[in-house]
Write a protein that holds these residues in place. Structure first.
Motif, PDB file in Angstrom:
ATOM      1  N   GLN A 162      -5.883   7.789  53.754  1.00 39.77           N
ATOM      2  CA  GLN A 162      -5.662   9.076  54.409  1.00 39.77           C
ATOM      3  C   GLN A 162      -5.647  10.163  53.344  1.00 39.77           C
ATOM      4  O   GLN A 162      -5.112   9.958  52.250  1.00 39.77           O
ATOM      5  CB  GLN A 162      -4.348   9.073  55.184  1.00 39.77           C
ATOM      6  N   ALA A 163      -6.250  11.291  53.654  1.00 39.32           N
ATOM      7  CA  ALA A 163      -6.324  12.389  52.682  1.00 39.32           C
ATOM      8  C   ALA A 163      -6.472  13.702  53.434  1.00 39.32           C
ATOM      9  O   ALA A 163      -6.925  13.728  54.584  1.00 39.32           O
ATOM     10  CB  ALA A 163      -7.488  12.187  51.723  1.00 39.32           C
ATOM     11  N   PRO A 164      -6.102  14.824  52.815  1.00 42.15           N
ATOM     12  CA  PRO A 164      -6.235  16.115  53.493  1.00 42.15           C
ATOM     13  C   PRO A 164      -7.667  16.620  53.474  1.00 42.15           C
ATOM     14  O   PRO A 164      -8.399  16.434  52.495  1.00 42.15           O
ATOM     15  CB  PRO A 164      -5.319  17.032  52.663  1.00 42.15           C
ATOM     16  N   MET A 165      -8.073  17.238  54.564  1.00 35.03           N
ATOM     17  CA  MET A 165      -9.352  17.927  54.600  1.00 35.03           C
ATOM     18  C   MET A 165      -9.286  19.148  53.683  1.00 35.03           C
ATOM     19  O   MET A 165      -8.199  19.625  53.348  1.00 35.03           O
ATOM     20  CB  MET A 165      -9.680  18.333  56.042  1.00 35.03           C
ATOM     21  N   GLN A 166     -10.451  19.631  53.274  1.00 31.72           N
ATOM     22  CA  GLN A 166     -10.513  20.708  52.287  1.00 31.72           C
ATOM     23  C   GLN A 166     -11.301  21.903  52.834  1.00 31.72           C
ATOM     24  O   GLN A 166     -12.260  21.727  53.578  1.00 31.72           O
ATOM     25  CB  GLN A 166     -11.175  20.210  51.001  1.00 31.72           C
ATOM     26  N   ALA A 167     -10.893  23.088  52.425  1.00 35.80           N
ATOM     27  CA  ALA A 167     -11.628  24.304  52.773  1.00 35.80           C
ATOM     28  C   ALA A 167     -12.680  24.575  51.710  1.00 35.80           C
ATOM     29  O   ALA A 167     -12.440  24.384  50.513  1.00 35.80           O
ATOM     30  CB  ALA A 167     -10.675  25.490  52.876  1.00 35.80           C
ATOM     31  N   LEU A 168     -13.849  25.006  52.159  1.00 35.07           N
ATOM     32  CA  LEU A 168     -14.914  25.419  51.252  1.00 35.07           C
ATOM     33  C   LEU A 168     -15.101  26.929  51.362  1.00 35.07           C
ATOM     34  O   LEU A 168     -15.224  27.465  52.466  1.00 35.07           O
ATOM     35  CB  LEU A 168     -16.237  24.715  51.600  1.00 35.07           C
ATOM     36  N   VAL A 169     -15.125  27.580  50.214  1.00 36.07           N
ATOM     37  CA  VAL A 169     -15.243  29.040  50.149  1.00 36.07           C
ATOM     38  C   VAL A 169     -16.354  29.373  49.156  1.00 36.07           C
ATOM     39  O   VAL A 169     -16.459  28.727  48.098  1.00 36.07           O
ATOM     40  CB  VAL A 169     -13.910  29.675  49.697  1.00 36.07           C
ATOM     41  N   PRO A 170     -17.208  30.376  49.451  1.00 38.81           N
ATOM     42  CA  PRO A 170     -18.247  30.751  48.485  1.00 38.81           C
ATOM     43  C   PRO A 170     -17.645  31.093  47.126  1.00 38.81           C
ATOM     44  O   PRO A 170     -16.536  31.642  47.025  1.00 38.81           O
ATOM     45  CB  PRO A 170     -18.893  31.980  49.130  1.00 38.81           C
ATOM     46  N   ARG A 171     -18.357  30.786  46.068  1.00 38.68           N
ATOM     47  CA  ARG A 171     -17.830  30.990  44.719  1.00 38.68           C
ATOM     48  C   ARG A 171     -17.528  32.459  44.435  1.00 38.68           C
ATOM     49  O   ARG A 171     -16.600  32.775  43.694  1.00 38.68           O
ATOM     50  CB  ARG A 171     -18.830  30.449  43.689  1.00 38.68           C
ATOM     51  N   GLU A 172     -18.299  33.367  45.036  1.00 35.05           N
ATOM     52  CA  GLU A 172     -18.096  34.785  44.746  1.00 35.05           C
ATOM     53  C   GLU A 172     -16.973  35.417  45.569  1.00 35.05           C
ATOM     54  O   GLU A 172     -16.591  36.556  45.346  1.00 35.05           O
ATOM     55  CB  GLU A 172     -19.399  35.565  45.003  1.00 35.05           C
ATOM     56  N   MET A 173     -16.400  34.662  46.523  1.00 34.58           N
ATOM     57  CA  MET A 173     -15.348  35.202  47.385  1.00 34.58           C
ATOM     58  C   MET A 173     -13.982  34.999  46.728  1.00 34.58           C
ATOM     59  O   MET A 173     -13.665  33.931  46.218  1.00 34.58           O
ATOM     60  CB  MET A 173     -15.387  34.521  48.759  1.00 34.58           C
ATOM     61  N   VAL A 239     -14.182  20.618  55.514  1.00 34.70           N
ATOM     62  CA  VAL A 239     -14.881  19.340  55.474  1.00 34.70           C
ATOM     63  C   VAL A 239     -13.951  18.250  54.953  1.00 34.70           C
ATOM     64  O   VAL A 239     -12.839  18.532  54.493  1.00 34.70           O
ATOM     65  CB  VAL A 239     -16.143  19.417  54.567  1.00 34.70           C
ATOM     66  N   ASP A 240     -14.421  17.025  55.007  1.00 34.25           N
ATOM     67  CA  ASP A 240     -13.674  15.913  54.434  1.00 34.25           C
ATOM     68  C   ASP A 240     -13.673  16.034  52.908  1.00 34.25           C
ATOM     69  O   ASP A 240     -14.561  16.673  52.325  1.00 34.25           O
ATOM     70  CB  ASP A 240     -14.314  14.592  54.851  1.00 34.25           C
ATOM     71  N   PRO A 241     -12.691  15.447  52.217  1.00 34.53           N
ATOM     72  CA  PRO A 241     -12.606  15.578  50.754  1.00 34.53           C
ATOM     73  C   PRO A 241     -13.767  14.944  50.009  1.00 34.53           C
ATOM     74  O   PRO A 241     -14.071  15.340  48.883  1.00 34.53           O
ATOM     75  CB  PRO A 241     -11.281  14.887  50.412  1.00 34.53           C
ATOM     76  N   LEU A 242     -14.432  13.963  50.618  1.00 34.69           N
ATOM     77  CA  LEU A 242     -15.565  13.327  49.958  1.00 34.69           C
ATOM     78  C   LEU A 242     -16.746  14.288  49.854  1.00 34.69           C
ATOM     79  O   LEU A 242     -17.378  14.408  48.807  1.00 34.69           O
ATOM     80  CB  LEU A 242     -15.964  12.070  50.720  1.00 34.69           C
ATOM     81  N   THR A 243     -17.026  14.975  50.948  1.00 34.51           N
ATOM     82  CA  THR A 243     -18.091  15.981  50.920  1.00 34.51           C
ATOM     83  C   THR A 243     -17.719  17.111  49.977  1.00 34.51           C
ATOM     84  O   THR A 243     -18.555  17.605  49.209  1.00 34.51           O
ATOM     85  CB  THR A 243     -18.342  16.533  52.331  1.00 34.51           C
ATOM     86  N   ALA A 244     -16.470  17.543  50.028  1.00 32.40           N
ATOM     87  CA  ALA A 244     -16.030  18.626  49.148  1.00 32.40           C
ATOM     88  C   ALA A 244     -16.273  18.271  47.689  1.00 32.40           C
ATOM     89  O   ALA A 244     -16.748  19.107  46.900  1.00 32.40           O
ATOM     90  CB  ALA A 244     -14.550  18.920  49.391  1.00 32.40           C
TER      91      ALA A 244
END
Length: 295
Positions: A162-173, A239-244
């Protein structure tokens, strides 16, 4: 209907004519005609209307077709199982996975297993959850790896991590150290559809946060596509932490506040014991998933 009736009926429905069905079954045309006549006599109904260009199934045949097709699929699965038994169950392992897990965790575990068991033949395929479960029930797969969700009848699941999902944010934001769903939503949250296990978890969390009246304006069916859209400036994502981890160099990975957990589950058919290679693969997967940095 006898098995021979079913075989001929299935071939006629698939091929559309007596001659094509005979070639498919590698028998003579009179043999096909004779078996069909016997099937119709046994049922007491006509199954096909004959005409110059072939055969047209009657309404009675159309009603039979879904059950016949399902039964033939079961017979094919039985034949495959027989072939597996003839070759020795411990020499073959057929694996399935969701697309994300098939691209991340499973490949290295499979390589490790092959190094330990060089004589083992492994088949690996990725597919959607419903297809994986169907393949397990019909014994076309031995094991499958997927994100946790309600299991259909005949399928058993064992949580591995079990692991927490992660937020993805553009690098320039500019982003804070952790972000809320409301923060992401205001910046164009991209989500999976609600029939996806992680998409469902995200929708439930959006509802709990009072954001269900303004659903994500963009939904896509793969986690990697969410990451690609974030990279292109299309918004933010969860997304899931693996994709992140795969996109760490191209996006900002930011923890969610409050956290949103996801689980990885190993699936197999109920009442079907794992072979020795299957048990060893489970151990290898657990070892890899238990390392938090890899999850």
């Amino acid at each position: 209907m006898k098995l021979r009736h079913i075989e001929v009926f299935h071939a006629l429905m698939r091929c559309g004519s007596v001659s094509a069905a005979a070639r498919h079954l590698n028998v003579s045309q009179p043999s096909v005609t004779r078996v069909l006549a016997h099937a119709e006599a046994s049922l007491g109904v006509r199954l096909f209307d004959r005409h110059a260009r072939g055969m047209t199934p009657t309404p009675e045949a159309q009603r039979l077709w879904p059950n016949i097709e399902s039964m033939v699929g079961q017979l094919d699965a039985l034949e495959q199982l027989g072939q597996q038994l003839r070759h020795g169950v411990d020499r073959h392992l057929r694996l399935g996975a969701s697309h994300t897990l098939g691209l991340s965790i499973l490949p290295q575990a499979v390589i490790d297993l092959q190094r330990e068991m060089p004589a083992l033949h492994i088949e690996l395929a990725t597919s959607h959850f419903s297809t994986l479960c169907e393949e397990l029930v019909t014994h076309r797969l031995d094991l499958a790896l997927a994100f946790e969700q309600p299991l259909p009848t005949g399928i058993a699941g064992e949580p591995l991590a079990q692991a927490p999902m992660q937020a993805l944010v553009p690098r320039e934001m500019t982003a804070p150290a952790s972000v809320s769903l409301a923060w992401l939503h205001r910046r164009g949250l991209i989500a999976m559809p609600g029939d996806d296990p992680l998409g469902r978890r995200l929708d439930e969390a959006l509802t709990a946060a009072g954001l269900d009246d303004t659903a994500p304006r963009l939904r896509v069916r793969t986690y990697s596509l969410i990451a690609e859209l974030v990279i292109a400036g299309g918004g933010t994502g969860v997304v899931d932490p693996l994709t992140a981890e795969r996109y760490r160099e191209q996006v900002q990975i930011v923890p969610l506040d409050p956290p949103l957990e996801m689980s990885v589950t190993l699936l197999h058919a109920e009442h079907t014991p794992l072979s020795h290679p299957g048990q060893r693969l489970r151990e290898l997967l657990y070892q890899r998933l238990s390392v938090r940095d890899e999850v």
